[in-house]
Design an enzyme around this catalytic site. Structure first.
Site, short mmCIF file in Angstrom:
data_model
loop_
_atom_site.label_atom_id
_atom_site.label_comp_id
_atom_site.label_asym_id
_atom_site.label_seq_id
_atom_site.Cartn_x
_atom_site.Cartn_y
_atom_site.Cartn_z
N THR B 108 0.82 -1.21 0.00
CA THR B 108 0.00 0.00 0.00
C THR B 108 0.85 1.26 0.00
O THR B 108 0.57 2.21 -0.71
CB THR B 108 -0.90 0.02 1.26
OG1 THR B 108 -1.76 -1.11 1.18
CG2 THR B 108 -1.71 1.28 1.34
N THR B 184 2.35 -4.41 4.62
CA THR B 184 2.33 -4.75 6.05
C THR B 184 2.12 -6.24 6.32
O THR B 184 2.49 -6.73 7.38
CB THR B 184 1.21 -3.97 6.77
OG1 THR B 184 -0.03 -4.25 6.12
CG2 THR B 184 1.48 -2.48 6.73
N ASP B 185 1.53 -6.96 5.35
CA ASP B 185 1.16 -8.35 5.61
C ASP B 185 2.31 -9.19 6.13
O ASP B 185 2.16 -9.93 7.10
CB ASP B 185 0.61 -9.00 4.32
CG ASP B 185 -0.86 -8.72 4.12
OD1 ASP B 185 -1.30 -7.63 4.48
OD2 ASP B 185 -1.57 -9.61 3.58
N LYS B 263 2.35 -8.29 13.29
CA LYS B 263 1.11 -7.62 12.91
C LYS B 263 -0.02 -8.32 13.66
O LYS B 263 -0.28 -9.50 13.45
CB LYS B 263 0.91 -7.70 11.39
CG LYS B 263 -0.35 -6.99 10.92
CD LYS B 263 -0.42 -6.82 9.40
CE LYS B 263 -1.74 -6.19 8.99
NZ LYS B 263 -1.83 -5.89 7.57
N1 LIG Z 1 -1.62 -6.72 1.32
C1 LIG Z 1 -0.78 -5.53 1.36
C2 LIG Z 1 -1.16 -4.67 2.50
C3 LIG Z 1 -0.24 -3.51 2.72
O1 LIG Z 1 0.34 -2.99 1.80
O2 LIG Z 1 -0.08 -3.13 3.86
C4 LIG Z 1 0.67 -5.96 1.49
O3 LIG Z 1 1.06 -6.46 2.48
O4 LIG Z 1 1.41 -5.72 0.59
#
Ligand SMILES: N[C@@H](CC(=O)O)C(=O)O
Ligand SMILES: N[C@@H](CC(=O)O)C(=O)O
Lengths: 446, 446
Positions: B108, B184-185, B263
């Site tokens: 993101t 973040t994943d 997380k």
């Molecule tokens: N699904 C995305 C969520 C994010 O960007 O935080 C990722 O981990 O790349």
């Protein structure tokens, strides 16, 4: 019996401070407790100065002396001296005493409940419980039986079924509440299994365990068992709950909903937490007080018993990690698994190289469900392309369900139906409080 | 450039309140910021009334007007009117400005950093970052490059290696700190991979991401990136950290140690938590303040760079559940897996019917490690018979390591050695803050 004989000889009355010198040379001092529940046993119950009651086995050679009478204690207390007044009074036999069944399944709470010998004992009779934790007998009439005696890491769906049957039997026999003493390791899994199996429930079912064995001074066994007894006997709700310490001291326990609870610490007394929700109630056992925190789903006595027992063992819980290979999914399909609960990342994702295998699994009739390894929050598979691809492949999002609860739920559902469409429909339904539509901000501990 | 021309024409000076009417009809009002870092670009930076800076693309047809001069604003402020004083001043070019490299990997934060078009853009140039979050350029001289552009659920050990190489290159080229923008994943997995790979480190490496995309008003992208820039540029420690919101507001971010962070929520801004430890530091980005919470393991500038790159992909993380069948372990052994990290129950257990398969795995040279699905606390396999049997079968207890971190560590170790004895020795060592000998009571949020 010998106990009454000794007390009569010493002229001791309930509320007196007495000293017991046993033939093994050990000396105990405390307040003599009333003991209707134990009257025929060679046991004297005293409240020790640490606030706990203990049932002491006595024989002909035991010496009992009155140190201070109840009258003197009360007089001194009125004059300002710190009084040792029993915290928990016994429900007198003339009142209707609730009938509670305690089922032993094993774990620390069942195997080491003996104060005195320190021995690890597989048995779990009503006598032994009352001897170790007499308060239980002050609250209710207890019957107890050993259903199995295993460490809960050895629990499995076939054994959940046995526990469901035994609990159902106890309720049919008229219990006002049932306590399941269980190892803490997989207690949350078994408790949620019961939450799905008992479609309708007239009385509470309280799971209880101990993080520290009762031969250790820091044991939580007695406190938890007293709290669970209070829930089973008196709680206004008829739900499956886990009753364990709410903090590290001995002030209150929490009754957690079976479908929301998780063991979150390897060793702390307050290891159990409600995730994505609030505990159902706070229990102050010594005050006999149950404080509702959340709205009960079912009230005591509102429904007749209805049980749907049976769990599918061919269900796997698969936690995703970076690089996980598709052959792991393929293997489960080849081996005839009927359900797979994925514990994905973030909003409910796995590496896109798994999508093809997942699609094939779904096409082969396997029900595939997505949860999140974050534990807190809700999956949402519409935000990122990964989620949308997984939805297209037929994955069912598990909303705000814990991975472990989704696993148990799918195991229960796949024992009800062999139609994937019906499984999907059932999975999306809130069957036992495992899906909540909204979370308030405070539901996330930091 | 056009920007300077427009400002000169309007007589606008930094600190003045200006109104910008663009040819697309959109109107912005705010405090004109100094903009050394952007002097050649067609961008004007203003601080909006919500406290954020925004870099506005302008052209010949844009109209700039001064609404109120800096002098008037300051006079009014002295007379008690609420002042709009820029929160973050630019480090003037005459001072030595730290050099920071931002590496984009996707997620993101990288893909939607554009304020204006709302488009999902794979690119991640220094210009684009500075345009979206000009504060970054106030703190340091930025260079940026895109290393890859993937959602982090698609991250895998081979790609960790690429990130390690790129970070090492940036440090060798003289960066005073490196920022890795990452989804973040699986950010925590990648960050801990770097913590193991960078055996010695002279500067901080700050991972940063966003839980909400920057086209949403609630986006945390700008705040997190500013905080990460401050850490990369100014932190006194040289460790790998994850820098993300510390609470739901915009007051502070936390720098979590890479080997302790997880997380813990699917969607909250403060989803990242340090488990079994304290965050390393609290970051107040607008005050340019870094408050150490824990003792740094390594200070900035104390060591030369030393990298040990390489991760074994044949390592599996296997979460135990009631009834899990041994064939799953057997399958991994058959498929040539070299390491298995078990996520057991409680103090580190699995059903005893798995012990035989585990023993065979160990005998076949597979390194098997035990962690706990409780996440908090420490495994202790000496308490129950199950634990002792597993130890005898050759399982290595992972102390208080997170399952995910044990997985990454084992992957790193098995790329260093093919000798199981040496793997065991390395695994027991605290290599990057992943093992702590003692926990204080307050390390468990409720
Ligand atoms: N699904 C995305 C969520 C994010 O960007 O935080 C990722 O981990 O790349
Ligand atoms: N390992 C034990 C621990 C306990 O009794 O709490 C069990 O779950 O049975």
């Amino acid at each position: 019996g010998v106990a009454l004989e000794l007390l009569k000889r010493a002229g001791a009355k309930p509320g007196d401070r007495i000293r017991i010198t046993r033939s093994d040379g050990r000396v105990f001092e405390g307040i003599l407790m009333p003991r209707y529940a134990l009257s025929a046993k060679p046991i004297i119950v005293v409240k020790l100065d640490n606030g706990y009651n203990v049932g002491l086995r006595v024989d002909e050679k035991t010496v009992v002396e009155v140190v201070k009478t109840r009258e003197t204690i009360l007089k001194e207390a009125a004059a300002g001296a710190p009084a040792a007044i029993p915290l928990l009074e016994e429900t007198p036999p003339e009142e209707r005493r609730p009938r509670i069944t305690i089922l032993g399944t094993g774990g620390t709470i069942a195997s080491k409940v003996e104060y005195e010998t320190g021995a690890v004992r597989p048995a779990f009779s009503a006598e032994e419980i009352l001897e170790a934790v007499p308060e239980v007998g002050f609250i209710a009439d207890i019957s107890a039986r050993v259903v199995m005696n295993i460490l809960s890491e050895n629990m499995r769906p076939r054994l959940w079924e046995k526990i469901v049957d035994e609990v159902a039997k106890a309720i049919e026999e008229g219990a006002d509440g049932v306590i399941v003493a269980h190892g803490t390791d997989t207690m949350a899994y078994t408790a949620s299994a019961l939450a799905f199996a008992f479609r309708k429930l007239p009385v509470p079912i309280a799971f209880v365990g101990a993080q520290r064995s009762s031969d250790r001074p820091s044991s939580d066994a007695a406190f938890n068992l007293i709290a669970a007894t209070l829930v089973a006997a008196k709680a206004p709700f008829a739900e499956v709950v886990v009753v364990m310490h709410g903090e590290t001291g001995d002030t209150y326990a929490l009754a957690h909903r079976a479908t929301r609870v998780r063991k979150m610490h390897t060793s702390r007394r307050d290891a159990f937490q409600t995730i994505n929700g609030r505990p159902l109630a706070k229990i102050y056992p010594f005050e006999r007080r149950i404080e509702l925190i959340d709205e009960p789903l079912r009230s005591r006595g509102a429904e007749e018993l209805e049980v749907a027992n049976g769990f599918e063992e061919k269900v796997a819980l698969v936690k995703y990690y970076p690089g996980m290979e598709p052959e792991i999914i393929d293997f489960l399909v080849d081996r005839g698994y009927r359900g797979i609960v994925l514990e994905g990342t973030g909003l409910g994702h796995v590496g896109e190289w798994l999508v093809e295998s997942i699609r094939r699994a779904v096409e082969a009739g396997v029900t595939v469900v997505m949860t999140s390894q974050t534990l807190f929050g809700r999956v949402n598979m519409n935000v990122y392309t990964t989620g949308r691809k997984l939805l297209q492949a037929g994955v069912i999002p598990a909303e705000d369900m814990l991975p472990e609860v989704a696993f148990v739920k799918l195991s229960w559902i796949l024992a009800r139906t062999s139609d994937p469409g019906e499984a999907r429909r059932l999975f999306a339904m809130n069957l036992a409080g495992e899906i909540t539509s909204r979370h308030t901000v405070d539901l996330y501990p930091r």
